[in-house]
Design an enzyme around this catalytic site. Structure first.
Site, PDB file in Angstrom:
ATOM      1  N   ARG A 128      -9.812  -1.869  -8.859  1.00 19.87           N
ATOM      2  CA  ARG A 128      -8.670  -1.620  -7.985  1.00 19.87           C
ATOM      3  C   ARG A 128      -9.130  -0.753  -6.820  1.00 19.87           C
ATOM      4  NH1 ARG A 128      -9.600   3.003  -7.531  1.00 19.87           N
ATOM      5  NH2 ARG A 128      -7.694   3.243  -6.361  1.00 19.87           N
ATOM      6  N   ALA A 148      -8.372  -0.843  -2.300  1.00 18.88           N
ATOM      7  CA  ALA A 148      -8.363  -1.920  -1.299  1.00 18.88           C
ATOM      8  C   ALA A 148      -9.754  -2.490  -1.003  1.00 18.88           C
ATOM      9  CB  ALA A 148      -7.726  -1.399  -0.017  1.00 18.88           C
ATOM     10  N   ASP A 156      -4.185   0.828   2.291  1.00 20.71           N
ATOM     11  CA  ASP A 156      -4.325  -0.529   1.769  1.00 20.71           C
ATOM     12  C   ASP A 156      -4.148  -1.564   2.863  1.00 20.71           C
ATOM     13  OD1 ASP A 156      -4.486  -0.369  -1.409  1.00 20.71           O
ATOM     14  OD2 ASP A 156      -3.350   1.300  -0.588  1.00 20.71           O
TER      15      ASP A 156
HETATM   16  O1  MRU Z   1      -3.061   0.135  -6.730  1.00 24.00           O
HETATM   17  P1  MRU Z   1      -4.441   0.556  -6.346  1.00 24.00           P
HETATM   18  O2  MRU Z   1      -5.032   1.576  -7.256  1.00 24.00           O
HETATM   19  O3  MRU Z   1      -5.354  -0.612  -6.070  1.00 24.00           O
HETATM   20  O4  MRU Z   1      -4.151   1.261  -4.977  1.00 24.00           O
HETATM   21  C1  MRU Z   1      -5.068   1.450  -4.021  1.00 24.00           C
HETATM   22  C2  MRU Z   1      -5.281   2.894  -3.855  1.00 24.00           C
HETATM   23  O5  MRU Z   1      -5.992   3.472  -4.631  1.00 24.00           O
HETATM   24  C3  MRU Z   1      -4.685   3.638  -2.801  1.00 24.00           C
HETATM   25  O6  MRU Z   1      -3.570   3.171  -2.228  1.00 24.00           O
HETATM   26  C4  MRU Z   1      -5.763   4.093  -1.859  1.00 24.00           C
HETATM   27  O7  MRU Z   1      -5.343   5.222  -1.219  1.00 24.00           O
HETATM   28  C5  MRU Z   1      -6.183   3.084  -0.878  1.00 24.00           C
HETATM   29  S1  MRU Z   1      -7.382   2.030  -1.511  1.00 24.00           S
HETATM   30  C6  MRU Z   1      -8.695   2.475  -0.595  1.00 24.00           C
END
Ligand code: MRU
Length: 364
Positions: free
Chosen positions: A51, A53, A237
C-alpha cells in the site's frame, strides 16, 4: 531502505515473480511474499499487502509486465485489456496506479513481436520502479532544506519508504536531514482505522534510527497548539491541477490546524502523483473501504498472537472513507522531485513541463 541493517526495496521483480514486503504483517512480523501471476499481484494491491501511492504504481507496473509474460500471443490484446481492468479496479484514488498502467501500455505500442513485448514490458516496469526510488531521493534532497539544524515534524499515515520503491516522500526529507546530522523528532499520528502511522511509520523510522513518538490522531491539535511542532509534512495519493491534494483521511483537519496555528504545512510527492486531468480535488475519486476496518482492530496479544477484535457494539454501523481532500489554499508548498513549488495551477503546469532530471527549487 534498511531493515535490521539489510537494504531492501518495498517491491521487486525477479524472473517474472513479484516479491514484496508484506505490510499487513508489520510491525509484528517481517515477511516477504512472492507472487507468480499478475492476478496475485493485483490482489496484493487490493488487499493492501502492498500500500502507499508510489509503490502501488510500482507494483502495478510489475503486474502489467507479468500480464505480458503470461498473455497468449494469439489473444494478446484481449488478455492485456483484462489485466488493465483488473488492476484499475484495485485502488481508485492512487494516481500512480493509473500512471503506471498507462505508461506500460504506451511503452508496448511500438513492439513488433512477442519477444520484443516481453523485453520491453520488463524494462519499462523496472524503469518505473527505479524512477520512483530516484524521485524519493530527490524529494529528500529538496525537502531537507526546509528543516533547520533541529526540527519536530508531524506526519500522517505512512508516506515513507514502505509507500514507495524506496526513500518515500514525506519521510524522505527527514531521512536526508537525519543522515546529515540534523536533530529531527517525528510525531506520527496513529492513523485510524488501519493504523499506518502506528504500525508502519513508527517501525520504519526506528529502522533508520529516527526518534519518533506515536500520538492518537485526536492529539494532533493539542500538540500543535502547545508549540511543539516546526512543520507538518504529509504525502499525497493524487494532486489535482489546481493544487488540491487527496491524502489519507485525517490530512485535511491537520492542514486546518496547521493554518490556525501558523505552522507550515507541506505535501511531498513525485510529479507522477499529479493528475492534470483532475481540475480540482472534487474530481478525485475517493475510495470507500469496508466498515469492518473501523469496527474491528488487529494487534498482538501479550502472548504473541495476532488477534482481531471488535471494538464497537455488534449492531453498530460505520463509514470508512480512505482519503480526504485538502484544498490548495491550506498548503504552504509542494515538495516534489523537481523542486519545491507553490500549490497553484501555474507552478504545477510549469513543473510538469520541466525536464525530468531538472531539480530546481522554486520556493514560494
Ligand atoms: O491507504 P494507503 O495506506 O495506501 O494510503 C496511502 C497513504 O499511506 C497515504 O495517504 C500517504 O500519505 C500517501 S501514499 C504516498
Amino acid at each position: 531502505m534498511r531493515v535490521q541493517g539489510v537494504s531492501y526495496r518495498t517491491v521487486w521483480m525477479d524472473r517474472g515473480v513479484v516479491n514484496m514486503i508484506d505490510q499487513r504483517a508489520l510491525p509484528f512480523h517481517f515477511a516477504i511474499v512472492s507472487l507468480p501471476t499478475y492476478r496475485d499481484t493485483a490482489e496484493a494491491i487490493r488487499d493492501m499487502t502492498v500500500r502507499g501511492a508510489g509503490v502501488i504504481g510500482v507494483a502495478a507496473g510489475y503486474a502489467m509486465a507479468q500480464a505480458v509474460l503470461e498473455a497468449p500471443p494469439a489473444s494478446f490484446d484481449d488478455a492485456m485489456a483484462t489485466a488493465e481492468s483488473v488492476l484499475r479496479a484495485t485502488r481508485p484514488t492512487a494516481q500512480n496506479l493509473f500512471y503506471a498502467i498507462e505508461r506500460m501500455r504506451a511503452s508496448l505500442s511500438g513492439c513488433r513481436d512477442a519477444a520484443q513485448r516481453r523485453a520491453q514490458a520488463v524494462a519499462c516496469a523496472q524503469a518505473i520502479a527505479d524512477e520512483d526510488a530516484a524521485a524519493g531521493e530527490a524529494i529528500g534532497m529538496c525537502g531537507q532544506a526546509i528543516l533547520g539544524a533541529s526540527a519536530t515534524v508531524i506526519t500522517h499515515c505512512n508516506a515513507g519508504w514502505l509507500a514507495f520503491a524506496d526513500w518515500g516522500t514525506a519521510l524522505a526529507p527527514i531521512y536526508q536531514a537525519h543522515r546529515e546530522g540534523k536533530r529531527i523528532h517525528v510525531y506520527a499520528t496513529e492513523t485510524r482505522p488501519r493504523s499506518q502511522g502506528a504500525k508502519l511509520t513508527a517501525w520504519e523510522l526506528a529502522q533508520e534510527g529516527v526518534p519518533c513518538t506515536i500520538i492518537p490522531d485526536t492529539a494532533a491539535g493539542s500538540v500543535i497548539r502547545r508549540g511543539l511542532i516546526t512543520c507538518v509534512i504529509v504525502g499525497a495519493d493524487r494532486i489535482a491541477a489546481n493544487g488540491d491534494v487527496a491524502n489519507k483521511i485525517g490530512t485535511y483537519p491537520l492542514a486546518v490546524l496547521a493554518q490556525t496555528h501558523r505552522v507550515p504545512f507541506y505535501v511531498a510527492a513525485p510529479t507522477t502523483t499529479i493528475d492534470l486531468a483532475c481540475a480540482t480535488g472534487d474530481a478525485i475519486p475517493i475510495e470507500e473501504r469496508s466498515e469492518e476496518e473501523v469496527l474491528w482492530v488487529t494487534g498482538l496479544t501479550a502472548d504473541g498472537r495476532l488477534e482481531r477484535v471488535r471494538i464497537a457494539a455488534a449492531d453498530a454501523r460505520a463509514r470508512n472513507w480512505a482519503f480526504d481532500v485538502t484544498p490548495a489554499s491550506l498548503i504552504t508548498a509542494l515538495i516534489t522531485n523537481r523542486g519545491i513549488i507553490a500549490a497553484e495551477p501555474r507552478a504545477i503546469r510549469d513543473i510538469m513541463r520541466a525536464h525530468p532530471s531538472g531539480v530546481t527549487a522554486l520556493i514560494p
